[in-house]
Write an enzyme that holds these catalytic residues in place. Structure first.
Site, PDB file in Angstrom:
ATOM      1  N   GLU A 144       8.986  47.969  19.285  1.00  0.00           N
ATOM      2  CA  GLU A 144      10.353  47.693  19.422  1.00  0.00           C
ATOM      3  C   GLU A 144      10.834  47.419  17.938  1.00  0.00           C
ATOM      4  O   GLU A 144      12.029  48.192  17.485  1.00  0.00           O
ATOM      5  CB  GLU A 144      10.681  46.272  20.223  1.00  0.00           C
ATOM      6  CG  GLU A 144      10.541  46.417  21.561  1.00  0.00           C
ATOM      7  CD  GLU A 144      10.265  45.070  22.368  1.00  0.00           C
ATOM      8  OE1 GLU A 144      11.064  45.072  23.452  1.00  0.00           O
ATOM      9  OE2 GLU A 144       9.879  44.235  21.977  1.00  0.00           O
TER      10      GLU A 144
ATOM     11  N   ASP B  89       9.799  48.792  15.230  1.00  0.00           N
ATOM     12  CA  ASP B  89       9.573  50.250  14.636  1.00  0.00           C
ATOM     13  C   ASP B  89      11.034  51.034  14.993  1.00  0.00           C
ATOM     14  O   ASP B  89      11.610  51.781  14.434  1.00  0.00           O
ATOM     15  CB  ASP B  89       8.472  51.116  14.815  1.00  0.00           C
ATOM     16  CG  ASP B  89       7.397  50.435  14.423  1.00  0.00           C
ATOM     17  OD1 ASP B  89       7.386  49.627  13.162  1.00  0.00           O
ATOM     18  OD2 ASP B  89       6.108  50.722  14.614  1.00  0.00           O
TER      19      ASP B  89
ATOM     20  N   SER C 163      -9.009  54.563  19.036  1.00  0.00           N
ATOM     21  CA  SER C 163      -8.810  53.640  20.355  1.00  0.00           C
ATOM     22  C   SER C 163      -9.636  53.955  21.246  1.00  0.00           C
ATOM     23  O   SER C 163     -10.474  54.930  21.095  1.00  0.00           O
ATOM     24  CB  SER C 163      -7.234  53.742  20.634  1.00  0.00           C
ATOM     25  OG  SER C 163      -7.068  54.695  21.473  1.00  0.00           O
TER      26      SER C 163
ATOM     27  N   GLU D 212     -20.600  46.654  26.578  1.00  0.00           N
ATOM     28  CA  GLU D 212     -20.152  45.442  25.724  1.00  0.00           C
ATOM     29  C   GLU D 212     -18.922  44.779  26.295  1.00  0.00           C
ATOM     30  O   GLU D 212     -18.251  45.484  26.871  1.00  0.00           O
ATOM     31  CB  GLU D 212     -19.834  45.802  24.397  1.00  0.00           C
ATOM     32  CG  GLU D 212     -20.934  46.508  23.583  1.00  0.00           C
ATOM     33  CD  GLU D 212     -20.602  46.951  22.184  1.00  0.00           C
ATOM     34  OE1 GLU D 212     -19.275  47.133  21.981  1.00  0.00           O
ATOM     35  OE2 GLU D 212     -21.510  47.423  21.258  1.00  0.00           O
TER      36      GLU D 212
ATOM     37  N   LYS E 161     -15.151  43.774  26.156  1.00  0.00           N
ATOM     38  CA  LYS E 161     -14.079  44.430  25.170  1.00  0.00           C
ATOM     39  C   LYS E 161     -13.273  43.046  24.712  1.00  0.00           C
ATOM     40  O   LYS E 161     -12.698  42.367  25.841  1.00  0.00           O
ATOM     41  CB  LYS E 161     -13.087  45.164  26.019  1.00  0.00           C
ATOM     42  CG  LYS E 161     -11.952  45.821  25.055  1.00  0.00           C
ATOM     43  CD  LYS E 161     -11.383  47.086  25.921  1.00  0.00           C
ATOM     44  CE  LYS E 161     -10.478  47.714  24.891  1.00  0.00           C
ATOM     45  NZ  LYS E 161      -9.525  46.926  24.343  1.00  0.00           N
TER      46      LYS E 161
ATOM     47  N   ASP F   6     -10.433  40.857  23.113  1.00  0.00           N
ATOM     48  CA  ASP F   6      -8.895  40.754  22.937  1.00  0.00           C
ATOM     49  C   ASP F   6      -8.679  39.987  21.624  1.00  0.00           C
ATOM     50  O   ASP F   6      -8.119  39.111  21.620  1.00  0.00           O
ATOM     51  CB  ASP F   6      -8.368  39.993  24.243  1.00  0.00           C
ATOM     52  CG  ASP F   6      -7.084  40.514  24.446  1.00  0.00           C
ATOM     53  OD1 ASP F   6      -6.515  41.632  23.915  1.00  0.00           O
ATOM     54  OD2 ASP F   6      -6.294  40.166  25.291  1.00  0.00           O
TER      55      ASP F   6
ATOM     56  N   GLU G 170     -14.170  43.260  15.542  1.00  0.00           N
ATOM     57  CA  GLU G 170     -12.850  42.535  16.421  1.00  0.00           C
ATOM     58  C   GLU G 170     -12.581  41.002  15.920  1.00  0.00           C
ATOM     59  O   GLU G 170     -13.648  40.209  16.097  1.00  0.00           O
ATOM     60  CB  GLU G 170     -12.968  42.608  17.977  1.00  0.00           C
ATOM     61  CG  GLU G 170     -11.954  42.179  18.743  1.00  0.00           C
ATOM     62  CD  GLU G 170     -10.794  43.709  18.794  1.00  0.00           C
ATOM     63  OE1 GLU G 170     -11.148  44.736  18.136  1.00  0.00           O
ATOM     64  OE2 GLU G 170      -9.809  43.449  19.360  1.00  0.00           O
TER      65      GLU G 170
ATOM     66  N   TYR H 157     -18.663  45.589  15.985  1.00  0.00           N
ATOM     67  CA  TYR H 157     -19.241  46.485  17.131  1.00  0.00           C
ATOM     68  C   TYR H 157     -19.447  48.013  16.838  1.00  0.00           C
ATOM     69  O   TYR H 157     -19.692  48.918  17.639  1.00  0.00           O
ATOM     70  CB  TYR H 157     -18.217  46.558  18.522  1.00  0.00           C
ATOM     71  CG  TYR H 157     -16.705  46.992  18.033  1.00  0.00           C
ATOM     72  CD1 TYR H 157     -16.442  48.327  17.811  1.00  0.00           C
ATOM     73  CD2 TYR H 157     -15.622  45.892  17.793  1.00  0.00           C
ATOM     74  CE1 TYR H 157     -15.090  48.691  17.147  1.00  0.00           C
ATOM     75  CE2 TYR H 157     -14.294  46.331  17.230  1.00  0.00           C
ATOM     76  CZ  TYR H 157     -14.187  47.799  17.080  1.00  0.00           C
ATOM     77  OH  TYR H 157     -13.128  48.088  16.914  1.00  0.00           O
TER      78      TYR H 157
ATOM     79  N   LYS I  21     -11.324  48.393  32.174  1.00  0.00           N
ATOM     80  CA  LYS I  21     -10.325  47.232  32.042  1.00  0.00           C
ATOM     81  C   LYS I  21     -10.164  46.174  33.370  1.00  0.00           C
ATOM     82  O   LYS I  21     -10.594  46.921  34.442  1.00  0.00           O
ATOM     83  CB  LYS I  21      -9.161  47.634  31.863  1.00  0.00           C
ATOM     84  CG  LYS I  21      -8.572  48.202  30.641  1.00  0.00           C
ATOM     85  CD  LYS I  21      -8.679  47.285  29.416  1.00  0.00           C
ATOM     86  CE  LYS I  21      -7.952  47.927  28.343  1.00  0.00           C
ATOM     87  NZ  LYS I  21      -6.661  47.784  28.033  1.00  0.00           N
TER      88      LYS I  21
ATOM     89  N   CYS J 234      24.191  24.183  28.995  1.00  0.00           N
ATOM     90  CA  CYS J 234      22.823  23.868  28.426  1.00  0.00           C
ATOM     91  C   CYS J 234      22.280  22.651  29.239  1.00  0.00           C
ATOM     92  O   CYS J 234      22.991  21.607  29.117  1.00  0.00           O
ATOM     93  CB  CYS J 234      23.055  23.712  26.920  1.00  0.00           C
ATOM     94  SG  CYS J 234      21.119  22.950  26.534  1.00  0.00           S
TER      95      CYS J 234
ATOM     96  N   CYS K 293      21.856  19.603  26.668  1.00  0.00           N
ATOM     97  CA  CYS K 293      22.997  18.675  26.033  1.00  0.00           C
ATOM     98  C   CYS K 293      24.377  19.051  26.444  1.00  0.00           C
ATOM     99  O   CYS K 293      25.344  18.695  25.992  1.00  0.00           O
ATOM    100  CB  CYS K 293      23.028  19.196  24.374  1.00  0.00           C
ATOM    101  SG  CYS K 293      23.598  21.144  24.093  1.00  0.00           S
TER     102      CYS K 293
ATOM    103  N   CYS L 242      22.402  28.146  24.207  1.00  0.00           N
ATOM    104  CA  CYS L 242      23.309  27.151  24.252  1.00  0.00           C
ATOM    105  C   CYS L 242      24.034  27.158  22.569  1.00  0.00           C
ATOM    106  O   CYS L 242      23.469  27.465  21.765  1.00  0.00           O
ATOM    107  CB  CYS L 242      22.148  25.973  24.084  1.00  0.00           C
ATOM    108  SG  CYS L 242      22.965  24.327  23.478  1.00  0.00           S
TER     109      CYS L 242
ATOM    110  N   CYS M 201      22.176  19.640  19.997  1.00  0.00           N
ATOM    111  CA  CYS M 201      21.167  19.979  21.289  1.00  0.00           C
ATOM    112  C   CYS M 201      19.615  19.426  20.979  1.00  0.00           C
ATOM    113  O   CYS M 201      19.264  19.856  19.916  1.00  0.00           O
ATOM    114  CB  CYS M 201      20.836  21.432  21.420  1.00  0.00           C
ATOM    115  SG  CYS M 201      20.155  21.942  23.022  1.00  0.00           S
TER     116      CYS M 201
HETATM  117  P1  AMP Z   1      -6.988  50.010  22.873  1.00  0.00           P
HETATM  118  O1  AMP Z   1      -6.545  48.884  21.814  1.00  0.00           O
HETATM  119  O2  AMP Z   1      -6.826  49.911  24.170  1.00  0.00           O
HETATM  120  O3  AMP Z   1      -6.973  51.377  22.102  1.00  0.00           O
HETATM  121  O4  AMP Z   1      -8.769  49.837  22.694  1.00  0.00           O
HETATM  122  C1  AMP Z   1      -9.548  50.050  21.480  1.00  0.00           C
HETATM  123  C2  AMP Z   1      -9.632  48.610  20.570  1.00  0.00           C
HETATM  124  O5  AMP Z   1     -10.546  47.833  21.482  1.00  0.00           O
HETATM  125  C3  AMP Z   1     -10.409  48.821  19.434  1.00  0.00           C
HETATM  126  O6  AMP Z   1      -9.725  49.243  18.257  1.00  0.00           O
HETATM  127  C4  AMP Z   1     -11.119  47.393  19.281  1.00  0.00           C
HETATM  128  O7  AMP Z   1     -10.154  46.698  18.468  1.00  0.00           O
HETATM  129  C5  AMP Z   1     -10.891  47.007  20.624  1.00  0.00           C
HETATM  130  N1  AMP Z   1     -12.460  46.566  21.103  1.00  0.00           N
HETATM  131  C6  AMP Z   1     -12.819  45.333  21.506  1.00  0.00           C
HETATM  132  N2  AMP Z   1     -13.809  45.134  21.521  1.00  0.00           N
HETATM  133  C7  AMP Z   1     -14.660  46.200  21.588  1.00  0.00           C
HETATM  134  C8  AMP Z   1     -15.771  46.873  21.704  1.00  0.00           C
HETATM  135  N3  AMP Z   1     -16.885  45.993  22.075  1.00  0.00           N
HETATM  136  N4  AMP Z   1     -16.113  48.009  21.416  1.00  0.00           N
HETATM  137  C9  AMP Z   1     -15.025  48.739  20.816  1.00  0.00           C
HETATM  138  N5  AMP Z   1     -13.715  48.548  20.453  1.00  0.00           N
HETATM  139  C10 AMP Z   1     -13.507  47.306  21.097  1.00  0.00           C
HETATM  140 ZN    ZN Z   2      21.882  22.583  24.222  1.00  0.00          ZN
END
Ligand code: AMP
Ligand code: ZN
Length: 700
Positions: A51, A53, A98, A132, A134, A136, A191, A243, A336, A430, A433, A448, A454
């Site tokens: 958003e 960008d 990715s 492995e 993934k 976050d 990561e 990784y 996922k 609000c 207040c 508000c 407030c």
């Molecule tokens: P995405 O963000 O959906 O494109 O997924 C790719 C990202 O997953 C990579 O850039 C990593 O940041 C992340 N990631 C997390 N764990 C792993 C893993 N075990 N192997 C590869 N990528 C991973």
């Molecule tokens: Zn308020």
């Protein structure tokens, strides 16, 4: 409703009128500046990168068509400079890819079959996969040359990322040097993440210090890593799992002494990198899917957030043959997890007021377990969302946690709706207040207008009030404000000027001695005289930033003059509004905000209180001996020697007002080639018209 402007589908640039373009550029300059601060200084972005960008792109598109409207404060001038992009760019030696996503088992089977076909392997050949979790978090690349850590970068767009070397150096567990058997050149892909308990503790700290909490551990990790001051990064608990790898020399697989991904993970560990201990090697698809199920079952108990598992072809020679399609390797896939959902009942819809005055509707729920966490509240985002979903109190709903701490309501089960419920009606006032809550055109949020009174906004307002460009009161930091506020010593801005009566009480507090209290009181006393423009800015009226505050001070001269005009505005006086909107740089929506602020009697009480405690200096035009001082100037047509923006700031620096249209009050109209209706109007009113040359001469 039908003809209401939808911010998601803006008017095509070709169709914009000049007036619309100018208004939009003004709004964009302001919005982008706000987002820059939110992102880079408060690490609390309120919009997504995409958003953001889009806003910048829109700004650029309008500027390239309406070049003459480019503003002196245009975000385009800031490219490359702090803080808009604070970090140097790094081009990755090998792009950071990715991953393709899969959401069901059939996709995974198909993935393996595709690999088999691509490599022409027959059915008897085993395709081993490394599995492995993934993680976050956010991915980074760590570059080592001659076994020394030399550079660290974020993924960015995959080709170029940001140089966060100094910050990564502060992350414990990232080796600064590698053992002798590591390659000469080595790029590690890892990561970076924050553990859930540490995230919770950080958020508690953020709240105690009066800062905005992070939405989830990933945001907290990203915000912590992308700090301009690496001391802040150092104070945040960050971890990483390696990784993968990018450039590596010697480049051959055999020389690496590793024929498989699994061996490489072993190498990474030997070289000193932490890898995820749940990683495992599986030979058959069914075994991979079993790993997926196990991991999903353990998800809620892991100390860090994961959003799926990743499968990678183990043999490196196969990885090499498989290569990549667009931005993802053919030899890996992310499986996922579905968003964690549950069904429950909304007991009531409550409204929370944020620190900036935004009203957010919240659904109070009958407690329910979602992904191992008991949930009793869910966000409803804003009124439009409620309307779209038609969420009502007592409705049975599906809620979902998607990484964020606060779950969302995704769907109403209308079959289960009890009889006699009504659609949700947005609040007009609000809940904290009682001030009027307004929603401006094009904005999703209602806010508000009781900024100064407030309680929900108090700490943020006080912080703004003492900030550098407002009262510039050093010695009263965010932490003190939050603590004083919590104890009732400080409620409204005017209380600051009564702190001297509380010096005994303050010196009893931890961290305060007689000397530091005296310093604070002295610093406060030095703030008792303040220029009007700083005073206006300090009030923190929505949309009234430094530049606008200055314009207002210039136009109205004194606090009394300004208050009188704004009071008239709030009463709906058309002439005052026209005068205000005629100031170049002030538009109708700012006028709305000013009117709303001045319509609020609570705000007026605080203004009276401040007025009594302070001496607000009238606006003094700089360079009063210039012939332009105090004059009102309007520009029209194209200027040849400078841009409109430059001409405007030049005139202002000589003490002139720059107005957008010609009126009785105009002293000079500067007309370049192509001047149209404004020149005609000036002739009618007998306003003196200057050529560009005459004007430059007048400017000296
Ligand atoms: P995405 O963000 O959906 O494109 O997924 C790719 C990202 O997953 C990579 O850039 C990593 O940041 C992340 N990631 C997390 N764990 C792993 C893993 N075990 N192997 C590869 N990528 C991973
Ligand atoms: Zn308020």
């Amino acid at each position: 409703m039908a003809e209401k402007k939808n911010p998601a589908t803006p008017i095509p640039v070709e169709d914009l009128t000049e007036l619309e373009a100018a208004r939009e550029l003004a709004a964009l300059a302001k919005d982008i500046a706000i987002h820059d601060v939110a992102y880079h200084q408060q690490d609390a972005p309120t919009i997504s990168d995409a958003e953001y960008d889009a806003l910048r792109q829109r700004n650029m598109a309008i500027e390239s068509k309406f070049f003459h409207l480019m503003r002196p404060d245009s975000p385009s001038h800031r490219v490359g400079a702090a803080p808009a992009s604070g970090f140097a760019k790094v081009t990755h030696a090998k792009p950071m890819l990715s991953l393709d996503n899969a959401f069901d088992e059939a996709h995974i089977t198909a993935f393996v079959e595709r690999i088999r076909r691509f490599l022409s392997l027959d059915e008897s050949e085993t395709i081993e996969l490394v599995c492995e979790p993934k993680i976050d978090g956010l991915s980074v690349s760590l570059r080592y040359e001659n076994r020394t850590f030399v550079q660290g970068a974020t993924r960015g767009d995959g080709t170029t990322g940001e140089d966060v070397t100094a910050n990564l150096r502060t992350v414990t567990g990232i080796p600064k040097t590698l053992p002798d058997d590591a390659p000469d050149i080595l790029e590690i892909r890892a990561e970076v993440h924050m553990r859930r308990d540490e995230f919770q503790a950080l958020n508690d700290r953020q709240e105690a210090e009066g800062n905005k909490p992070f939405a989830n551990p990933r945001n907290a990790a990203a915000g912590s890593l992308r700090q301009l001051d690496s001391k802040i990064t150092a104070s945040r608990p960050l971890h990483f799992f390696a990784y993968g790898w990018g450039e590596m020399s010697p480049p051959g697989i055999d020389e690496m002494n590793a024929a498989t991904h699994w061996d490489m993970l072993e190498n990474l560990r030997r070289w000193g990198f932490e890898t995820n201990h749940l990683a495992t090697l599986r030979a058959r698809v069914e075994d991979c899917l079993a790993f997926y199920k196990d991991t999903e079952a353990r998800r809620a108990d892991l100390p860090y957030d994961i959003d799926g598992v990743v499968y990678k072809v183990n043999r490196l020679d196969w990885q090499q043959r498989l290569g990549q399609v667009s931005r993802a390797p053919r030899w890996a896939i992310a499986h996922k997890f579905p968003a964690e959902q549950a069904q429950t009942v909304i007991t009531e819809i409550d409204v929370q007021v944020g620190r900036t005055g935004v009203l957010t509707p919240v659904a109070r729920l009958e407690p329910v377990t979602v992904g191992g966490v008991v949930v009793a509240n869910a966000t409803l985002h804003n009124e439009d969302m409620i309307k779209k979903l038609d969420v009502r109190e007592k409705d049975t709903v599906i809620i979902q946690r998607a990484g964020d701490v606060i779950p969302q309501v995704v769907k109403v089960i209308t079959d289960k709706r009890p009889a006699g419920t009504d659609p949700y009606e947005p609040l007009t006032h609000c809940p904290e207040c009682e001030s009027l809550a307004i929603r401006e055109e094009g904005e999703a949020a209602r806010r508000c207008t009781g900024g100064l009174v407030c309680p929900a906004q108090a700490v943020e307002r006080l912080k703004h009030f003492v900030s550098r460009n407002a009262f510039d009161l050093e010695g009263l930091g965010a932490k003190h404000i939050a603590a004083f506020w919590a104890d009732g010593i400080l409620k409204s801005p005017a209380d600051i000027f009564r702190l001297d009566e509380k010096s005994d009480e303050i010196s009893q507090r931890e961290g305060w001695g007689a000397q530091s209290v005296e310093n604070l009181i002295n610093a406060i006393n030095e703030c008792r005289v303040i220029p009007l423009e700083r005073f206006i800015f300090a009030l923190g009226i929505h949309q009234v930033g430094q530049a606008t505050a200055r314009l207002l001070a210039r136009e109205y001269g004194s606090l009394e003059g300004w208050r009188k005009a704004m009071a008239a505005l709030a009463k709906g006086d058309e002439e005052t509004r026209a005068e205000l909107e005629n100031i170049d740089g002030i538009g109708p929506s700012m006028a709305d905000d000013l009117a709303a602020f001045f319509a609020e009697t609570h705000n007026m009480a605080v203004l009276d209180d401040l007025d009594a405690a302070l001496e607000v200096e009238p606006f003094t035009a700089p360079a009063s001996d210039s012939p332009l001082s105090g004059k009102t100037v309007v520009f029209t047509g194209t200027l040849e020697s400078m841009s409109r923006g430059e001409a405007k700031s030049r005139a202002e620096s000589l003490g002139a007002h720059v107005a957008g249209s010609v009126s009785k009050k105009t002293d000079y109209l500067v007309a370049g080639p192509g001047a149209g209706s404004k020149a005609k109007k000036a002739a009618e009113l007998g306003v003196r018209v200057l050529t560009e040359a005459e004007w430059t001469e007048m400017c000296g």
